[in-house]
Design a protein around this motif. Structure first.
Motif, short mmCIF file in Angstrom:
data_model
loop_
_atom_site.label_atom_id
_atom_site.label_comp_id
_atom_site.label_asym_id
_atom_site.label_seq_id
_atom_site.Cartn_x
_atom_site.Cartn_y
_atom_site.Cartn_z
N ALA A 28 43.46 35.42 38.53
CA ALA A 28 44.66 36.25 38.63
C ALA A 28 44.32 37.73 38.43
O ALA A 28 43.57 38.09 37.53
N HIS A 29 44.86 38.55 39.31
CA HIS A 29 44.75 40.01 39.21
C HIS A 29 46.16 40.56 39.07
O HIS A 29 47.07 40.13 39.79
N ARG A 30 46.35 41.52 38.18
CA ARG A 30 47.70 42.00 37.89
C ARG A 30 48.38 42.65 39.10
O ARG A 30 49.61 42.68 39.18
N ASP A 31 47.58 43.19 40.03
CA ASP A 31 48.16 43.82 41.21
C ASP A 31 48.00 42.99 42.47
O ASP A 31 48.85 43.05 43.37
N LEU A 32 46.91 42.20 42.56
CA LEU A 32 46.62 41.45 43.78
C LEU A 32 47.06 39.99 43.71
O LEU A 32 46.86 39.25 44.66
N ASP A 92 33.64 40.54 43.97
CA ASP A 92 33.16 40.74 42.61
C ASP A 92 34.34 40.70 41.63
O ASP A 92 35.25 41.52 41.72
N VAL A 93 34.29 39.73 40.71
CA VAL A 93 35.37 39.60 39.72
C VAL A 93 34.78 39.70 38.31
O VAL A 93 35.29 39.11 37.36
N SER A 94 33.70 40.48 38.19
CA SER A 94 33.01 40.60 36.90
C SER A 94 33.88 41.26 35.84
O SER A 94 33.74 40.97 34.64
N ASN A 95 34.77 42.15 36.25
CA ASN A 95 35.62 42.85 35.29
C ASN A 95 36.70 41.90 34.78
O ASN A 95 37.72 41.68 35.42
N ALA A 96 36.44 41.31 33.61
CA ALA A 96 37.35 40.31 33.05
C ALA A 96 38.68 40.90 32.62
O ALA A 96 39.65 40.18 32.40
N THR A 97 38.73 42.23 32.47
CA THR A 97 40.00 42.87 32.12
C THR A 97 40.95 42.85 33.30
O THR A 97 42.16 42.65 33.14
#
Length: 259
Positions: free
Chosen positions: A203-207, A234-239
């Protein structure tokens, strides 16, 4: 405001009663449902009501007959579910995707017979996109509604109270997962270290929600599509990219062909 108090007391009291029956602490219930202890505390105080998907999870924990109350609070019509306990009287289902079709409540009586355990899994009005195109409207899970309830064998669900299902759109997972399929997601499994090479919803807060296979490399985490025309994401940014859960299975309709 006074007219709302009886309803508030009722759902708070029901959750408190469930705690007592299951002999769970507030922290224990929070752990089973994947929420914070503070969230459970606010439920018991009548300050915040559980979301639809949480009500379904509470119903799965309670079972029949008490579970019907929680399912109804989630917006599920329980009138067509079997009258006896879901844990004792749902039919024997042969655990094979070749001969078992997940069914809605309207067809329970036509397809179930015998004795087995089953899990009621909410189908949310949420779509996981199998490509880079974000949804036209990002429906947050906290705002999502239950479209229907699907049944699956208990043996298929390691964490039955954490199961959700959602729609899929896009062709990045084709031909493995066609667009229009329904995903069944175990939201209890979110540790990246346990999900290497597994199908996941992220889950991405915008996408919004994305579905793909997680591939962990030295220093980076990638979402890898089945369709080779899509490059890894790339989904490395867990935030920014939260693991929503592991995809355990999915169902899709057969392609229609003109005669």
């Amino acid at each position: 405001m006074a007219e709302l108090e009886p309803t508030t007391r009722e759902w708070s009291d029901r959750i408190r009663r469930l705690l007592n029956e299951l002999k769970l602490t507030q922290a224990g219930l929070a752990d089973r449902l994947g929420v914070s202890p503070a969230t459970v505390s606010r439920w018991l105080a009548g300050k915040n009501e559980p979301t639809a998907e949480t009500y379904v999870a509470l119903g799965n924990l309670a079972g029949r007959p008490d579970g019907a109350y929680f399912w109804e609070r989630a917006g599920i019509d329980t009138s067509e579910l079997p009258d006896a306990s879901l844990r004792q009287t749902l039919s024997s289902i042969r655990a094979s995707l070749e001969d078992f079709n997940l069914i809605t409540t309207k067809k329970v009586s036509q397809h179930l017979s015998g004795n087995a355990n089953a899990v009621a899994i909410p189908l949310m009005n949420v779509t996981a996109f199998g490509d880079r195109v974000p949804p036209h409207e990002n429906v947050r899970l906290s705002q999502a509604k239950v479209e229907d309830v699907l049944l699956a064998p208990l043996s298929w669900c390691p964490h039955p109270e954490n199961m959700l299902s959602m729609h899929v759109a896009g062709d990045s997972m084709f031909p493995v997962i066609p667009s229009g399929s329904i995903l069944f997601v175990d939201t209890a499994v979110t540790e990246r270290s346990h999900l290497n090479e597994k199908l996941v919803v992220v889950a991405h807060r915008d996408l919004g929600f994305k579905v793909a296979r997680l591939q962990r490399l030295a220093g980076s985490d990638l979402l890898v599509s089945a369709n080779p025309k899509y490059l890894p994401l790339d989904v490395s940014n867990a935030t920014k990219w939260k693991i929503f859960g592991e995809v355990l299975w999915w169902v899709s309709k057969d392609a229609k062909h003109d005669s």
